[in-house]
Write an enzyme that holds these catalytic residues in place. Structure first.
Site, short mmCIF file in Angstrom:
data_model
loop_
_atom_site.label_atom_id
_atom_site.label_comp_id
_atom_site.label_asym_id
_atom_site.label_seq_id
_atom_site.Cartn_x
_atom_site.Cartn_y
_atom_site.Cartn_z
N LYS A 32 12.10 -3.70 -18.33
CA LYS A 32 11.03 -3.69 -19.05
C LYS A 32 11.16 -4.02 -20.87
O LYS A 32 9.87 -4.75 -20.66
CB LYS A 32 10.43 -2.26 -19.04
CG LYS A 32 9.65 -1.88 -17.56
CD LYS A 32 9.98 0.06 -18.00
CE LYS A 32 8.91 0.63 -16.55
NZ LYS A 32 9.83 1.96 -16.58
N PHE B 175 1.11 -1.28 -0.23
CA PHE B 175 -0.18 -0.22 -0.03
C PHE B 175 0.85 1.37 0.05
O PHE B 175 0.39 1.69 0.97
CB PHE B 175 -0.76 -0.22 0.97
CG PHE B 175 -2.11 0.81 0.90
CD1 PHE B 175 -3.40 0.79 0.22
CD2 PHE B 175 -1.72 2.11 1.73
CE1 PHE B 175 -4.37 1.17 -0.15
CE2 PHE B 175 -3.44 2.65 1.22
CZ PHE B 175 -4.10 1.91 0.47
N ASP C 232 15.66 -0.49 -15.37
CA ASP C 232 14.28 -0.36 -15.43
C ASP C 232 14.14 -0.54 -16.80
O ASP C 232 13.00 -1.18 -16.75
CB ASP C 232 14.18 0.82 -14.42
CG ASP C 232 12.81 1.14 -14.60
OD1 ASP C 232 11.78 0.18 -13.58
OD2 ASP C 232 11.82 1.82 -15.29
N THR D 118 4.38 -4.05 -4.44
CA THR D 118 4.69 -3.76 -3.78
C THR D 118 5.80 -3.49 -4.54
O THR D 118 6.10 -3.40 -6.02
CB THR D 118 5.64 -5.49 -3.02
OG1 THR D 118 5.90 -6.48 -3.72
CG2 THR D 118 4.54 -5.65 -2.03
N GLY E 122 4.19 2.41 -18.03
CA GLY E 122 2.42 3.23 -16.67
C GLY E 122 1.19 3.26 -17.75
O GLY E 122 0.89 1.96 -18.36
N GLY F 26 7.91 11.30 -7.44
CA GLY F 26 7.23 9.82 -6.95
C GLY F 26 7.58 9.02 -8.08
O GLY F 26 6.53 7.93 -8.10
N GLU G 166 12.48 5.38 -8.87
CA GLU G 166 12.65 3.75 -8.25
C GLU G 166 12.97 3.51 -6.72
O GLU G 166 14.04 5.06 -6.71
CB GLU G 166 13.12 1.87 -8.48
CG GLU G 166 13.19 1.87 -10.46
CD GLU G 166 11.48 1.18 -10.21
OE1 GLU G 166 11.30 0.79 -9.40
OE2 GLU G 166 10.76 2.14 -10.47
#
Ligand code: HSE
Length: 339
Positions: free
Chosen positions: A229, A17, A225, A100, A158, A211, A214
């Protein structure tokens, strides 16, 4: 809210969360009426789990209350000392959403969460890149054997539709290659350095504050990263059996303001471009991109050009990170399970 007679209740758990998990709670809160009227889905969050604790309510948790956990206006609980794995296995629900943090070395804790949910007959929707980049075949085989969905649109680009765009809208096309900018943090850094001459460290800090970066931002700026992907695309679109170790990677840490200026004078920008092709090319590296090329998008945007045999080139641009943006892809995946 008008209730449909063929309404389906979809109970979900959210594991993790943080920004994205809370973003999904916010999106479900905002979209409740539309989900009912447009899709006939009554989506309820019946459990959330985080390192800090657990909340469960089989009738559905109040999203506004859950969001207070992020501001510190509400304290975490852990009813009966329940563990996350107990929640995943024992709670009554249909879809586990795994949000997570990404760990590409071990894939944990997401790998165990996803495996446990699939073994327990739950559909899985995830934004966690690590498990898919490491064990794509095992997880997709397990999902198929269990008759469960495993959806992961949020892991690449995203909010920008890519995997479902290729699978659904470009069905029948042969995909020759995909290339693009798949890391918003690097794009933000390179754009700000080029346009405003700002120093690297300063701009990286800004990306972290937004935000986007990573938990360990070195995986953004060193290209890992993007590599992860690419591997998800390689495996899911091209049927490869790759891991991030198969990707030739160069990050952006050595790009200087002088290099950006020289490129600019010659009519180019420098972008971290990921490329995967059906011939097996798997590369993430800084490249000169002509200023008028569709891949020249700025800020935190992501972009991908899909080369196909029938449709030609298709380029999509969108927000590659952010809590509401990632939740957009997760929500679309949840809806797609019930279409
Ligand atoms: N750190 C990633 C990025 C987040 O900057 O694009 C989305 O995967």
């Amino acid at each position: 809210m008008s209730m449909r007679s063929n309404m389906k209740t979809v109970r979900i758990s959210i594991i993790g969360f943080g920004y994205v998990g809370a973003g999904l709670a916010e999106v479900i809160r905002r979209k409740r009426a539309d989900l009912v009227s447009t899709y006939g889905l009554d989506v309820r969050i019946v459990g959330i789990a985080d390192l800090n604790g657990i909340f469960i309510d089989e009738q559905g948790l109040d999203e506004a209350e859950l969001l207070k956990l992020r501001t510190g206006a509400k304290d975490w609980e852990r009813p009966g000392g329940m563990t996350t794995l107990e929640l995943i296995k024992e709670l009554d629900y249909e879809v586990m959403v795994e949000t997570t943090h990404t760990d590409v070395t071990s894939g944990q804790p997401g790998l165990t969460h996803i495996t446990t949910a699939l073994e327990s007959g739950r559909h899985v929707v995830t934004s966690n890149k690590g498990p898919l980049a490491l064990e794509y075949s095992r997880l997709t085989d397990l999902a198929a054997a269990q008759g469960c969905a495993l959806k992961y649109e949020a892991t690449v680009g995203g909010a920008m539709p890519l995997i479902s765009l290729i699978r659904d809208n470009l069905a029948g096309n042969g995909v020759l290659s995909i290339q693009g900018i798949l890391n918003g943090t690097c794009n933000y850094i390179l754009t700000r350095m080029a346009e405003e001459g700002l120093p690297y460290e300063h701009v990286l800090k800004e990306a972290q504050e937004l935000g986007y970066a990573e938990a360990d931002p070195s995986s953004d700026v060193k290209g890992l990263d993007t590599a992860v992907k690419l591997v998800i695309l390689a495996n899911s679109v091209f049927g490869m059996n790759a891991t991030y170790r198969d990707v030739e990677v160069t990050g952006i840490t050595a790009i200087t303001p002088d290099a950006l200026k020289l490129a600019d004078d010659a009519g180019y920008v420098i972008k971290l471009i990921g490329e995967v092709s059906r011939e097996g090319c798997l590369k993430a590296r800084p490249r000169l991109v002509p200023k008028d090329d569709p891949l020249n998008v700025g800020g935190t945007l992501n972009v991908a050009t899909i080369k196909t045999d029938l449709a030609g080139d298709i380029t999509v641009i969108g927000k590659g990170a952010g809590p509401i943006e990632a939740a957009s892809a997760i929500l679309a995946d949840i809806i797609s399970i019930y279409r």
